[in-house]
Design a protein around this motif. Structure first.
Motif, PDB file in Angstrom:
ATOM      1  N   UNK A   1      69.105  42.865  50.571  1.00 18.50           N
ATOM      2  CA  UNK A   1      68.879  42.618  49.139  1.00 18.50           C
ATOM      3  C   UNK A   1      67.397  42.716  48.802  1.00 18.50           C
ATOM      4  N   UNK A   2      66.554  42.093  49.620  1.00 20.76           N
ATOM      5  CA  UNK A   2      65.110  42.095  49.349  1.00 20.76           C
ATOM      6  C   UNK A   2      64.530  43.506  49.421  1.00 20.76           C
ATOM      7  N   UNK A   3      65.015  44.309  50.346  1.00 21.85           N
ATOM      8  CA  UNK A   3      64.547  45.691  50.452  1.00 21.85           C
ATOM      9  C   UNK A   3      64.864  46.451  49.169  1.00 21.85           C
ATOM     10  N   UNK A   4      66.060  46.236  48.616  1.00 25.38           N
ATOM     11  CA  UNK A   4      66.435  46.901  47.368  1.00 25.38           C
ATOM     12  C   UNK A   4      65.591  46.408  46.195  1.00 25.38           C
ATOM     13  N   UNK A   5      65.357  45.104  46.129  1.00 30.16           N
ATOM     14  CA  UNK A   5      64.554  44.569  45.029  1.00 30.16           C
ATOM     15  C   UNK A   5      63.113  45.052  45.116  1.00 30.16           C
ATOM     16  N   UNK A   6      62.615  45.231  46.331  1.00 31.99           N
ATOM     17  CA  UNK A   6      61.232  45.653  46.517  1.00 31.99           C
ATOM     18  C   UNK A   6      60.985  47.054  45.973  1.00 31.99           C
ATOM     19  N   UNK A   7      62.057  47.812  45.735  1.00 33.45           N
ATOM     20  CA  UNK A   7      61.935  49.167  45.194  1.00 33.45           C
ATOM     21  C   UNK A   7      61.768  49.177  43.680  1.00 33.45           C
ATOM     22  N   UNK A   8      62.047  48.058  43.026  1.00 34.08           N
ATOM     23  CA  UNK A   8      62.017  48.017  41.571  1.00 34.08           C
ATOM     24  C   UNK A   8      60.582  48.055  41.053  1.00 34.08           C
TER      25      UNK A   8
ATOM     26  N   UNK B   1      63.293  39.145  58.705  1.00 31.60           N
ATOM     27  CA  UNK B   1      62.967  38.543  57.415  1.00 31.60           C
ATOM     28  C   UNK B   1      61.482  38.228  57.330  1.00 31.60           C
ATOM     29  N   UNK B   2      60.919  37.644  58.379  1.00 31.41           N
ATOM     30  CA  UNK B   2      59.500  37.301  58.366  1.00 31.41           C
ATOM     31  C   UNK B   2      58.632  38.558  58.277  1.00 31.41           C
ATOM     32  N   UNK B   3      59.055  39.628  58.943  1.00 28.05           N
ATOM     33  CA  UNK B   3      58.288  40.881  58.863  1.00 28.05           C
ATOM     34  C   UNK B   3      58.270  41.401  57.431  1.00 28.05           C
ATOM     35  N   UNK B   4      59.428  41.343  56.768  1.00 26.01           N
ATOM     36  CA  UNK B   4      59.501  41.818  55.389  1.00 26.01           C
ATOM     37  C   UNK B   4      58.602  40.985  54.478  1.00 26.01           C
ATOM     38  N   UNK B   5      58.658  39.663  54.638  1.00 25.27           N
ATOM     39  CA  UNK B   5      57.855  38.785  53.783  1.00 25.27           C
ATOM     40  C   UNK B   5      56.367  39.040  53.981  1.00 25.27           C
ATOM     41  N   UNK B   6      55.960  39.210  55.222  1.00 25.45           N
ATOM     42  CA  UNK B   6      54.528  39.305  55.525  1.00 25.45           C
ATOM     43  C   UNK B   6      53.968  40.714  55.381  1.00 25.45           C
ATOM     44  N   UNK B   7      54.818  41.702  55.111  1.00 23.66           N
ATOM     45  CA  UNK B   7      54.318  43.064  54.907  1.00 23.66           C
ATOM     46  C   UNK B   7      54.458  43.545  53.466  1.00 23.66           C
ATOM     47  N   UNK B   8      55.247  42.841  52.671  1.00 27.08           N
ATOM     48  CA  UNK B   8      55.417  43.226  51.277  1.00 27.08           C
ATOM     49  C   UNK B   8      54.401  42.487  50.410  1.00 27.08           C
TER      50      UNK B   8
ATOM     51  N   UNK C   1      54.757  41.947  47.415  1.00 29.08           N
ATOM     52  CA  UNK C   1      55.472  41.293  46.328  1.00 29.08           C
ATOM     53  C   UNK C   1      56.223  40.045  46.763  1.00 29.08           C
ATOM     54  N   UNK C   2      56.180  39.712  48.023  1.00 33.32           N
ATOM     55  CA  UNK C   2      56.878  38.534  48.530  1.00 33.32           C
ATOM     56  C   UNK C   2      55.897  37.381  48.680  1.00 33.32           C
ATOM     57  N   UNK C   3      56.235  36.231  48.114  1.00 35.83           N
ATOM     58  CA  UNK C   3      55.394  35.049  48.277  1.00 35.83           C
ATOM     59  C   UNK C   3      55.358  34.655  49.748  1.00 35.83           C
ATOM     60  N   UNK C   4      54.187  34.340  50.230  1.00 35.15           N
ATOM     61  CA  UNK C   4      54.032  33.948  51.633  1.00 35.15           C
ATOM     62  C   UNK C   4      54.211  32.433  51.767  1.00 35.15           C
ATOM     63  N   UNK C   5      55.385  32.042  51.399  1.00 35.39           N
ATOM     64  CA  UNK C   5      55.751  30.620  51.402  1.00 35.39           C
ATOM     65  C   UNK C   5      57.247  30.519  51.602  1.00 35.39           C
ATOM     66  N   UNK C   6      57.671  29.571  52.434  1.00 32.95           N
ATOM     67  CA  UNK C   6      59.087  29.283  52.608  1.00 32.95           C
ATOM     68  C   UNK C   6      59.326  27.783  52.540  1.00 32.95           C
ATOM     69  N   UNK C   7      60.395  27.417  51.830  1.00 35.75           N
ATOM     70  CA  UNK C   7      60.851  26.034  51.922  1.00 35.75           C
ATOM     71  C   UNK C   7      61.842  26.005  53.084  1.00 35.75           C
ATOM     72  N   UNK C   8      61.378  25.522  54.226  1.00 29.59           N
ATOM     73  CA  UNK C   8      62.137  25.548  55.468  1.00 29.59           C
ATOM     74  C   UNK C   8      62.568  24.121  55.809  1.00 29.59           C
ATOM     75  N   UNK C   9      63.844  23.835  55.615  1.00 28.59           N
ATOM     76  CA  UNK C   9      64.343  22.465  55.762  1.00 28.59           C
ATOM     77  C   UNK C   9      64.266  22.009  57.217  1.00 28.59           C
ATOM     78  N   UNK C  10      63.561  20.931  57.474  1.00 30.47           N
ATOM     79  CA  UNK C  10      63.452  20.362  58.822  1.00 30.47           C
ATOM     80  C   UNK C  10      64.459  19.226  59.025  1.00 30.47           C
TER      81      UNK C  10
END
Length: 425
Positions: free
Chosen positions: A204-211, A231-238, A240-249
């Motif tokens: 989904x993110x790959x498709x949105x990144x084309x917009x 997923x982390x590779x996509x976030x850190x190379x795009x 347009x992706x915020x470099x933040x995750x809400x990661x539930x511990x």
């Protein structure tokens, strides 16, 4: 004159998104949010904690006192699981989670108006409850996890219902065309997006990144076991992706994580953090922690404090364990007394504040791309790609590149969250 409808929302971002969607479905009414006077009230409920349910009942009595002749519809997770309780409270209509898609029918019935609006298969929005720059976009419902403390999965179900990629893209493009510059993808567990469509969140993110357009994506809450290298590779190379995750511990103790039926260990959690920060040391994490889970001892609690210090979270959301009917944890032995839960909660909150301070202080002197959300005569404010809040001198709009010069609080001696004081250079 149009009849007035006021919507109150409890709980998560998904609920906020669905409240906005319901408001847009009621286009032939005058709809507002959290207004005390209306012909009909819709209360979008939450059942995560007993406190959320208590606050809803309190709100209901207040609204009924102010508007004795008005109608009140309650929907959401609380109403899905405890409809009779809410009917006894006096609600005029109690509907479940899925019935939000047919909200026009229920409102029209209560106000003696013709319906004429067909329910949608998927809720969609063209605007945002958040304002003019940031919008929520719901992409899935349901969760495959079996966490022993969670009542939401009982309300939302274990069947994953993903919004088709083409529909997400159209909704996304519509929001961007209307000026929204940050789109937050949300759901009950977005890590399972596409499970029912032979797809995935990454696809989904790959498709949105084309917009086209100038925009940024931020992801809603994710479980650590759903965060992989792809997923982390996509976030850190795009860009347009915020470099933040809400990661539930939820807990820093492996023993408690097993009792919670979480699908990861502390080491696996920390490896996900390390992978992201090996690409960008500024990568930000926010998280949830439960204080006083059944059987939690002082050693378990100290392990949670240790992880907070180690990760340097941007923000820590702390919840005292709440016994939820129908969950395994509600019947567990060794329930923790309220005084101990309160004390441990306080310690975790304080640890979270120290963690936030350390993270933000590391940002001084660095540049960030800030999306302005509020513009005043002398100062503008917004959030950067790491979800750090900024105050910037002068009137600005859209995305601005700013340099962080200091870390401040709202006022001297305040317990308010720290933010970045920045300048445009």
């Amino acid at each position: 004159m149009k009849q007035k409808v006021s919507i109150y929302t409890f709980g998560c971002k998904m609920n906020q998104y669905e409240s906005q969607a319901m408001a847009e479905m009621l286009h032939d009414y005058e709809v507002g949010f959290s207004q005390d006077k209306a012909d009909l009230f819709i209360v979008n409920s939450c059942t995560v904690t007993s406190e959320a349910e208590r606050k809803l009942r309190q709100l209901f009595r207040r609204l009924k006192g102010l508007n004795p002749n008005s109608k009140i519809i309650i929907t959401g997770c609380y109403s899905q699981l405890s409809p009779n309780e809410l009917r006894e409270l006096g609600a005029d209509e109690v509907i479940g989670v899925r019935e939000k898609k047919a909200i026009h029918k229920y409102v029209s019935r209560q106000l003696n108006r013709p319906d004429g609006v067909a329910p949608s298969e998927f809720l969609t929005v063209t605007s945002s409850i958040e304002g003019r720059t940031r919008a929520f976009l719901g992409i899935e419902d349901g969760c495959l996890n079996c966490c022993s403390y969670c009542r939401v999965r009982l309300a939302r179900g274990s069947k994953i219902i993903s919004k088709p990629i083409d529909l997400v893209k159209r909704e996304f493009e519509g929001l961007v065309s209307r000026g929204y510059r940050e789109i937050v993808l949300t759901g009950i567990n977005i890590g399972y997006y596409g499970f029912d469509l032979d797809s995935s969140l990454v696809k989904l993110l790959i498709e949105l990144d084309k917009l086209e357009g100038e925009w940024r994506i931020r992801l809603g809450s994710l479980d650590p076991d759903r965060v992989d290298g792809e997923l982390l590779h996509l976030i850190t190379t795009s860009r347009r992706m915020a470099r933040h995750l809400h990661l539930s511990l939820q807990s820093g103790s492996n023993r408690i994580l097993r009792a919670m039926r979480r699908k990861y260990t502390v080491d696996e959690y920390l490896r996900a953090v390390d992978r992201a920060r090996s690409v960008d040391t500024r990568f930000a994490f926010t998280t949830d922690l439960i204080a006083g889970f059944p059987g939690e001892n002082d050693s378990d609690h100290k392990e949670s404090l240790k992880v907070v210090e180690q990760v340097e979270f941007l923000k820590v959301h702390v919840f005292r364990f709440s016994r939820r009917p129908g969950t395994e944890a509600a019947e567990m032995k060794d329930q923790i007394d309220s005084g101990t839960k309160k004390a441990r909660s306080h310690e975790l909150i304080e640890a979270g504040k120290r963690s936030r301070k350390k993270y933000l202080e590391r940002q001084i002197g660095r540049k960030a791309c800030v999306l302005i959300q509020k513009t005043g005569h002398t100062e503008s404010s917004g959030f950067d790609e790491f979800y750090a809040p900024h105050a910037i001198e002068g009137a600005h709009e859209g995305f601005v590149n700013a340099t962080i010069i200091s870390i401040e609080s709202q006022r001297e001696g305040s317990d308010a969250e720290l933010y970045c004081r920045s300048v445009v250079r």
